[in-house]
Design an enzyme around this catalytic site. Structure first.
Site, short mmCIF file in Angstrom:
data_model
loop_
_atom_site.label_atom_id
_atom_site.label_comp_id
_atom_site.label_asym_id
_atom_site.label_seq_id
_atom_site.Cartn_x
_atom_site.Cartn_y
_atom_site.Cartn_z
N LEU A 264 13.08 -9.70 24.86
CA LEU A 264 12.43 -10.74 24.06
C LEU A 264 12.18 -10.28 22.64
O LEU A 264 12.02 -11.09 21.73
CB LEU A 264 11.10 -11.15 24.72
CG LEU A 264 10.44 -12.44 24.23
CD1 LEU A 264 11.37 -13.62 24.46
CD2 LEU A 264 9.12 -12.66 24.94
N VAL B 243 8.46 -22.11 20.00
CA VAL B 243 9.38 -21.40 20.89
C VAL B 243 9.05 -19.91 20.98
O VAL B 243 8.29 -19.37 20.18
CB VAL B 243 10.84 -21.58 20.43
CG1 VAL B 243 11.21 -23.04 20.45
CG2 VAL B 243 11.06 -20.98 19.04
N GLU B 244 9.67 -19.24 21.95
CA GLU B 244 9.48 -17.81 22.21
C GLU B 244 8.00 -17.46 22.38
O GLU B 244 7.52 -16.43 21.90
CB GLU B 244 10.08 -16.96 21.07
CG GLU B 244 11.57 -17.16 20.86
CD GLU B 244 12.41 -16.42 21.89
OE1 GLU B 244 11.87 -16.02 22.93
OE2 GLU B 244 13.61 -16.27 21.65
N GLY B 245 7.25 -18.34 23.02
CA GLY B 245 5.82 -18.15 23.20
C GLY B 245 5.07 -18.94 22.16
O GLY B 245 5.12 -18.62 20.97
#
Length: 811
Positions: free
Chosen positions: A375, A501-503
């Site tokens: 990630l 996005v991505e958390g």
């Protein structure tokens, strides 16, 4: 005498604490000071004898490691085991994933600045620079973002083919598989430049190079899987996507409802193939509508024990060709007028063979850790780069527009209200770019900075949102009227995408940055937790003893250091640089010690309850974040050669960051549930009160002025973006208009004087230019310059208009 003795004991205590002395040093000090205090107190012989016996027992228990471990550390370890909160498997895998880098130094309370400054200045290879100057430049030139987002809702076929043919999908893939094998720094630079032209193109380029099949295969794939797919991915013959998020689970990996059942089935005409029957429903999956290769996360179960005795095998990742029977691609999502391909995917009882599992059967159940370790690419590189690229364009155009556009015969950028917005734009961008470059360098050094990646993802996208909002305010009506000449509108609309996005940023700030960092980057907490989970009792006690007493020394040191540094305003701290950055290094060291102290007090007092105190965790995370961002700013200033022209940017960024640190600390203390602990923190961190101030208006004026004139500082701040040179392009016309404005202003001032003197009678600007030419006030060349300047300013100021039918909804 008593006063001198008290001062001596206090001095020894402070010195040993400050130096983080070992247990042996403390015991030696006790052997000297306790008898001295006892004798000087003139107590009775019997009492003195009791003191000596107690001292001897204390020295024996704490000085002999075996006794200390079993009489002290073992009972404390048992208490820890009973009070520590349960850590879920997904939480544990997140904690275990990634590496600790500069965040560990900041958590130490005593960052070693020489380690940071010793890092070489990031430089792109000749091949990487050539790609930026040629292929990336060509890609940007062929993109018409209005056509992409309004007309086609997609990039043109020619653009898609160019991206595939030139290897944009294979930047992270090694050359042996036909990829470009670029550094993280080059990856970041490419995304930054593309993002300054088109958010759609930036997302399309960055997704295959971040969290997705290529990276997962590189790190975990079998050799057969690498040979089969990497070359095709590098050449764009396969279009990848990765499906993690679902309608109900969202970001909670532990709640993934998608399942795979180990079983036998028929595959490609072969009966009784061992495989998995998978059922899933995912959404928000970028590139899913056009993907040929689907990466998928699901929970694997083996109810018939075909792989062994365990039924629940954990989160597992698979790579599935989208033409596999039963795979449903679904229709497109439409995220905020962005035209990148995004949509749902689903499947019911889709049978796949075991060799579709990424890494083969050995990687079954390791999916969440694999994702957490990979990630960092999306968080560390892609999203900070895309936010920075858009922000650089906003900064360059806002500065130019503020200089070209006039109201009340004054450039709007010189109005103090507008100047304030321009200051924030330039200052925030300086911080973002510094963090982007430093974090990409960490990845190139082999780090997988899980905590730092969360910091830069959150703060770059949030500051990017601030910048685009300020840029829209500066542009006014120019910014809100959509059309081919609006270079800000789509960025304004699409900004929440990167924040989501991505958390999602709210959760990143309140749960991840400090929540994960407090355990992952702290020098002792993770070791203590690991000791509580250790099954070997002797090893558990041994490891816990070392971590626990190290932690005590660490906490005492930070308490003393925080207090002394606060009393002296950090002036006693030795740092590796002189002016103009010396004070900034001292203050960051001071606040690093205070942060380490506050973190320990929060964990000690609140224990497992800290997980539920999200606002408190967020504020502690803010302190850690701004310590990192300020570190990046100082490193950038050094790497750039300490340019004098950039000093206003440096000063604004550092003063703003230090003020934010102070505000975050104050928020922690005001809202800390234990009021005694809050008071203790305030005494140890701010014994003389809070003295940090935000950047002054005068400094802001210097920063804003940089954006409105040509110069090295403006060029450095906005370096690495695509700037069209054709004046038919909106940004190209604006660049030309700024140059023209600066050139023509002296002549325009002369014409203004002529108007006041009554020499010029024409009412419009073009008429006045012609009249001045006829009167000989200006020559033919000057008249041509002024006429061109008028035409450029008009093009810059005018906004797009449409016939009604052009705006009608298309079906």
């Amino acid at each position: 005498m008593a006063i001198l003795l008290f001062v001596l004991v206090l001095a020894v205590f402070l010195l040993l604490s400050f130096l983080r002395a070992s247990i042996t040093s403390w015991l030696l000090a006790a052997m000297v000071l306790v008898p001295l205090v006892a004798v000087q107190s003139r107590i009775s012989d019997d009492a003195l004898q009791m003191v000596y016996i107690a001292l001897l027992l204390f020295i024996v228990i704490f000085g002999i490691p075996f006794l200390r471990r079993w009489l002290v550390s073992r009972p404390v370890l048992n208490i820890f085991r009973s009070i520590l909160p349960q850590v879920s498997q997904t939480e544990q895998e997140a904690l275990d994933a990634g590496t600790v880098w500069w965040d560990g130094e900041l958590f130490s309370g005593n960052p070693h600045w020489n380690k940071l400054l010793a890092l070489p200045k990031p430089v792109l290879s000749a091949e990487e620079q050539s790609f930026l100057d040629n292929e990336v430049e060509q890609l940007c030139a062929m993109i018409d973002d209005w056509d992409v987002t309004h007309v086609r809702q997609d990039m043109s076929p020619q653009t898609w083919q160019f991206i595939k043919d030139k290897g944009f999908f294979g930047m992270i893939i090694p050359k042996e598989y036909g990829g470009l094998q670029f550094s993280a720094q080059a990856h970041s630079a490419v995304v930054t430049k593309v993002a300054s032209r088109s958010g759609t193109a930036a997302v399309t380029v960055m997704v295959p190079n971040s969290l997705g099949p290529a990276e997962l295969l590189l790190h975990y794939g079998t050799q057969e899987q690498k040979d089969k797919y990497l070359r095709r991915l590098a050449k764009g013959q396969e279009v990848p996507c990765f499906a993690l998020t679902g309608p109900f689970a969202g970001s909670d990996a532990g709640a993934i409802p998608d399942v795979g059942i180990v079983c036998y089935g028929d595959f490609n005409g072969q009966p009784n193939v061992l495989g998995v029957r998978v059922t899933w429903e995912k959404r928000y999956i970028t590139l899913a509508p056009i993907a040929t290769l689907l990466g998928l996360a699901f929970k694997l179960y083996d109810p018939d024990n075909l792989l062994g005795a365990e039924v629940a095998r954990g989160i597992t990742l698979a790579l599935i060709p989208t033409d596999t029977p039963g795979v449903n691609v679904g229709r497109r999502h439409f995220p905020l007028n962005s035209a990148f391909q995004n949509g749902p995917t689903s499947g019911k009882d889709v049978f796949i063979p075991m060799d579709y599992i990424i890494g083969g059967t050995e990687r079954i159940g390791q999916g969440w850790r694999m994702l957490m370790e990979c990630l960092a690419a999306g968080r560390s590189i892609s999203l900070p780069a895309s936010a920075t690229g858009a922000s650089k364009l906003a900064a360059r155009t806002s500065g130019a527009y503020g200089r070209v556009r006039k109201q009340f015969h004054l450039p709007v950028g010189k109005f103090e209200g507008v100047e304030e917005a321009l200051t924030r734009i330039a200052g925030n961008l300086y911080v973002m770019d510094a963090a982007r470059v430093l974090t990409a360098q960490a990845v190139d050094l082999g780090e997988k900075p899980s905590v730092i990646s969360a910091i830069v993802k959150y703060h770059c996208t949030e500051r990017g949102r601030t910048i685009i909002n300020d840029a829209m305010d500066v542009h006014g009506g120019k910014g809100i009227c959509m059309g081919p000449d609006n270079y800000l509108g789509r960025f304004y609309q699409q900004t929440p995408i990167g924040i989501t996005v991505e958390g999602a940023n709210i959760l990143t700030r309140s749960l991840i940055i400090f929540g994960q960092g407090a355990v992952r980057a702290h020098p002792y907490v993770l070791k203590e937790i690991q000791a509580t989970h250790e099954q070997n009792r002797s090893k558990a006690v041994h490891d816990f003893d070392a971590a626990f007493f190290g932690h005590i020394s660490f906490a005492m040191s930070n308490a003393v250091r925080s207090f002394l540094f606060a009393l002296t305003s950090g002036h006693i701290i030795n740092v590796p640089t002189g002016e103009p950055t010396r004070r900034y290094y001292q203050l960051l060291t001071r606040y690093s010690a205070s942060f380490a102290l506050a973190a320990d007090v929060a964990m000690l007092v609140l224990g497992g309850g800290l997980k539920r105190r999200e606002k408190l965790s967020a504020r502690l995370g803010d302190v850690l974040s701004h310590l990192y961002l300020c570190s990046a700013v100082l490193k950038k200033f050094e790497d750039d050669g300490r340019p004098v022209e950039d000093l206003p940017l440096l000063d604004w960024a550092m003063q703003d960051g230090l003020c934010r640190i102070q505000t975050a600390f104050d928020g922690v203390m005001q809202n800390f549930p234990n009021r005694f602990a809050a008071l203790l923190l305030r005494v140890l961190i701010f014994p003389l009160g809070q003295c940090r101030k935000p950047p002054s208006d005068e400094l802001g004026h210097e920063v804003a002025a940089m954006l409105g004139k040509q110069g090295d500082a403006r060029d450095r701040l906005t370096a690495g973006i695509y700037i069209p040179r054709e004046e038919k392009e909106a940004v190209g016309a604006l660049e030309a208009s700024l140059i023209s404005t600066l050139l023509c202003e002296p002549m325009q001032a002369e014409l203004a004087q002529a108007r006041k003197a009554g020499k010029l009678k024409a009412l419009d600007e073009q008429g006045q230019i012609a009249e001045a030419r006829g009167l000989g006030l200006i020559n033919a060349e000057q008249a041509a310059q002024l006429e061109r300047d008028y035409a450029l300013r008009r093009k810059v100021i005018m906004v797009d208009d449409f016939a009604s039918e052009q705006l009608a909804a298309r079906h």
